[in-house]
Design a protein around this motif. Structure first.
Motif, PDB file in Angstrom:
ATOM      1  N   SER A 104       0.865  -1.376   0.065  1.00  0.00           N
ATOM      2  CA  SER A 104       0.056  -0.119  -0.225  1.00  0.00           C
ATOM      3  C   SER A 104       0.720   1.281   0.070  1.00  0.00           C
ATOM      4  CB  SER A 104      -0.753   0.082   1.174  1.00  0.00           C
ATOM      5  OG  SER A 104      -0.259   0.261   2.361  1.00  0.00           O
ATOM      6  N   LYS A 105       2.035   1.133   0.403  1.00  0.00           N
ATOM      7  CA  LYS A 105       2.948   2.091   0.369  1.00  0.00           C
ATOM      8  C   LYS A 105       3.919   2.457  -0.910  1.00  0.00           C
ATOM      9  CE  LYS A 105       5.365   2.943   4.022  1.00  0.00           C
ATOM     10  NZ  LYS A 105       6.410   2.729   5.220  1.00  0.00           N
ATOM     11  N   MET A 106       3.710   1.558  -1.847  1.00  0.00           N
ATOM     12  CA  MET A 106       4.541   1.340  -3.010  1.00  0.00           C
ATOM     13  C   MET A 106       4.654   2.964  -3.632  1.00  0.00           C
ATOM     14  SD  MET A 106       4.096  -2.437  -4.551  1.00  0.00           S
ATOM     15  CE  MET A 106       5.294  -2.255  -5.942  1.00  0.00           C
ATOM     16  N   ARG A 107       3.836   3.512  -3.892  1.00  0.00           N
ATOM     17  CA  ARG A 107       3.742   4.839  -4.311  1.00  0.00           C
ATOM     18  C   ARG A 107       4.640   5.709  -4.019  1.00  0.00           C
ATOM     19  NH1 ARG A 107      -1.566   8.813  -5.711  1.00  0.00           N
ATOM     20  NH2 ARG A 107      -0.295  10.191  -6.604  1.00  0.00           N
ATOM     21  N   THR A 108       4.568   5.650  -2.481  1.00  0.00           N
ATOM     22  CA  THR A 108       5.666   6.565  -1.683  1.00  0.00           C
ATOM     23  C   THR A 108       7.032   6.061  -1.993  1.00  0.00           C
ATOM     24  OG1 THR A 108       4.030   6.883   0.095  1.00  0.00           O
ATOM     25  CG2 THR A 108       6.290   7.227   0.751  1.00  0.00           C
ATOM     26  N   MET A 109       7.098   4.800  -2.020  1.00  0.00           N
ATOM     27  CA  MET A 109       8.701   4.185  -2.339  1.00  0.00           C
ATOM     28  C   MET A 109       9.056   4.890  -3.603  1.00  0.00           C
ATOM     29  SD  MET A 109       7.739   2.637   0.240  1.00  0.00           S
ATOM     30  CE  MET A 109       7.504   0.827   0.885  1.00  0.00           C
TER      31      MET A 109
END
Length: 126
Positions: A104-109
């Motif tokens: 769910s945090k891939m966009r942030t990464m």
């Protein structure tokens, strides 16, 4: 290989330097979302899980797909470490809760990365 991470943390993969014939060695480090070192993100197709290759992840033999192995071999530098975010290695794939939280945090990464490397596979000889 994996230590638990908090909600505001993720792992960076450091590809250790080496030449073509050297084994691939990577180390994992945990970073906080607001204290991020420079790194690149890797976007690639995982490929088949059937044919795997071995690398050393935190000094432990670790099985990865042949496509990721080819990418690591190409991206490894001869003279220094290379910091990357690589989902298959940075996320503990056997821990469902962690995997769900990190996916769910891939966009942030990807947005925190200095750049994103897109791996389409090794070049053909033709």
């Amino acid at each position: 290989v994996y230590t638990p991470i908090k909600e505001n943390e993720f792992r960076i993969v450091t590809i250790q330097p080496g030449s073509d014939d050297d084994p691939i060695r990577c180390n994992l480090s945990v970073v906080e979302d607001d204290h991020v070192p420079e790194y690149q993100a890797l976007s690639y197709v995982w490929g088949s899980q059937k044919d795997s290759k071995t690398i050393h992840l935190n000094d432990t033999p670790w099985q990865i797909t042949t496509n990721l192995f080819a990418a690591l071999k190409q991206l490894r530098e001869a003279d220094g470490p290379h910091a990357m975010w690589i989902d298959a290695l940075a996320i503990n794939q056997t821990d469902i809760a962690e995997r769900n939280a990190q996916v769910s945090k891939m966009r942030t990464m990807y947005s925190l990365a200095e750049s994103t490397v897109i791996w389409l596979g090794p070049m053909d000889d033709d």
